[in-house]
Design a protein around this motif. Structure first.
Motif, mmCIF file in Angstrom:
data_model
loop_
_atom_site.group_PDB
_atom_site.id
_atom_site.type_symbol
_atom_site.label_atom_id
_atom_site.label_comp_id
_atom_site.label_asym_id
_atom_site.label_seq_id
_atom_site.Cartn_x
_atom_site.Cartn_y
_atom_site.Cartn_z
ATOM 1 N N UNK A 106 0.824 -1.206 0.000
ATOM 2 C CA UNK A 106 0.000 0.000 0.000
ATOM 3 C C UNK A 106 0.859 1.258 0.000
ATOM 4 N N UNK A 107 1.699 1.387 0.994
ATOM 5 C CA UNK A 107 2.630 2.521 1.124
ATOM 6 C C UNK A 107 3.914 1.950 1.714
ATOM 7 N N UNK A 108 4.907 1.717 0.884
ATOM 8 C CA UNK A 108 6.119 0.998 1.272
ATOM 9 C C UNK A 108 6.760 1.580 2.535
ATOM 10 N N UNK A 109 6.841 2.897 2.621
ATOM 11 C CA UNK A 109 7.543 3.526 3.741
ATOM 12 C C UNK A 109 6.815 3.375 5.081
ATOM 13 N N UNK A 110 5.602 2.837 5.086
ATOM 14 C CA UNK A 110 4.846 2.703 6.335
ATOM 15 C C UNK A 110 4.990 1.329 6.981
ATOM 16 N N UNK A 111 5.665 0.401 6.327
ATOM 17 C CA UNK A 111 5.763 -0.975 6.843
ATOM 18 C C UNK A 111 6.407 -1.011 8.226
ATOM 19 N N UNK A 112 7.473 -0.273 8.432
ATOM 20 C CA UNK A 112 8.140 -0.238 9.736
ATOM 21 C C UNK A 112 7.243 0.354 10.812
ATOM 22 N N UNK A 113 6.511 1.394 10.439
ATOM 23 C CA UNK A 113 5.570 2.031 11.362
ATOM 24 C C UNK A 113 4.482 1.043 11.786
ATOM 25 N N UNK A 114 3.905 0.346 10.819
ATOM 26 C CA UNK A 114 2.857 -0.643 11.099
ATOM 27 C C UNK A 114 3.403 -1.736 12.014
ATOM 28 N N UNK A 115 4.584 -2.236 11.713
ATOM 29 C CA UNK A 115 5.201 -3.272 12.531
ATOM 30 C C UNK A 115 5.400 -2.784 13.969
ATOM 31 N N UNK A 116 5.958 -1.587 14.133
ATOM 32 C CA UNK A 116 6.241 -1.056 15.469
ATOM 33 C C UNK A 116 4.964 -0.856 16.283
ATOM 34 N N UNK A 117 3.944 -0.279 15.665
ATOM 35 C CA UNK A 117 2.694 -0.008 16.378
ATOM 36 C C UNK A 117 2.028 -1.321 16.798
ATOM 37 N N UNK A 118 1.946 -2.283 15.895
ATOM 38 C CA UNK A 118 1.281 -3.542 16.224
ATOM 39 C C UNK A 118 2.061 -4.347 17.264
ATOM 40 N N UNK A 119 3.379 -4.263 17.248
ATOM 41 C CA UNK A 119 4.180 -4.936 18.290
ATOM 42 C C UNK A 119 3.903 -4.291 19.654
ATOM 43 N N UNK A 120 3.758 -2.969 19.683
ATOM 44 C CA UNK A 120 3.440 -2.281 20.943
ATOM 45 C C UNK A 120 2.048 -2.670 21.430
#
Length: 181
Positions: A106-120
């Motif tokens: 969807x938006x390549x640069x957001x993958x790390x953000x999604x991972x970090x938020x869901x891990x939290x």
């Protein structure tokens, strides 16, 4: 399975931001999902809509509020939190992995953000401490004014029983075939 969740993401986007009617959208588009996945798609679709405010509040407390999050990524996070909290048969690591893969598409640069938020969220899925009435409204994904009105008119005890009834109703299975309607 990524295809199913990507379809759900697009379906939720159509309902939330393009103002499509959820029941009509499902009736007209559920055929695009493999028959074996329709029940899951319907459950995640309606479950996310029904618990949207609650699930969104949970992930937002872990996000930097100054960062602008794309609309589809907001929906992706919200539906992923719904799955983590309400679908116990699917392990969190699988939900997070699929959400990251969808974010990359969807938006390549957001993958790390999604991972970090869901891990939290996985570590701390609780609501932030706030006004008790506001917390109730978030927990049941109801408007604040409605909770305040119910408490004022009916009292705390009856209000609690009514919310518990709503939750039992909310946990019922959703129909996946719409030919009867």
């Amino acid at each position: 399975m990524i295809m199913v969740r990507k379809w759900i993401l697009n379906a939720l986007y159509a309902v939330i931001f393009e103002h499509a009617y959820s029941n009509l959208y499902l009736k007209q588009n559920l055929h695009q999902v493999k028959e074996k996945d329709r029940k899951l798609a319907t459950q995640i679709f309606y479950g996310t809509l029904q618990n949207y405010r609650y699930c969104e509040a949970i992930w937002k407390q872990h996000a930097n509020t100054k960062q602008k999050v794309p609309l589809k990524i907001k929906i992706l996070l919200t539906m992923s939190v719904y799955q983590m909290l309400f679908l116990k048969k699917v392990p969190s690591y699988a939900i997070i992995d699929e959400a990251v893969e969808i974010a990359k598409q969807t938006k390549v640069h957001t993958a790390g953000f999604v991972n970090a938020i869901l891990r939290k969220v996985e570590k701390d899925p609780s609501l932030p401490e706030q006004d008790p009435q506001h917390t109730l409204a978030l927990r049941y994904s109801l408007p604040d004014w409605l909770i305040k009105m119910w408490i004022h008119q009916y009292g705390e005890q009856k209000n609690r029983r009514d919310r518990e009834s709503l939750q039992r109703f909310a946990s019922l299975e959703y129909p996946t075939e719409f030919d009867r309607y």
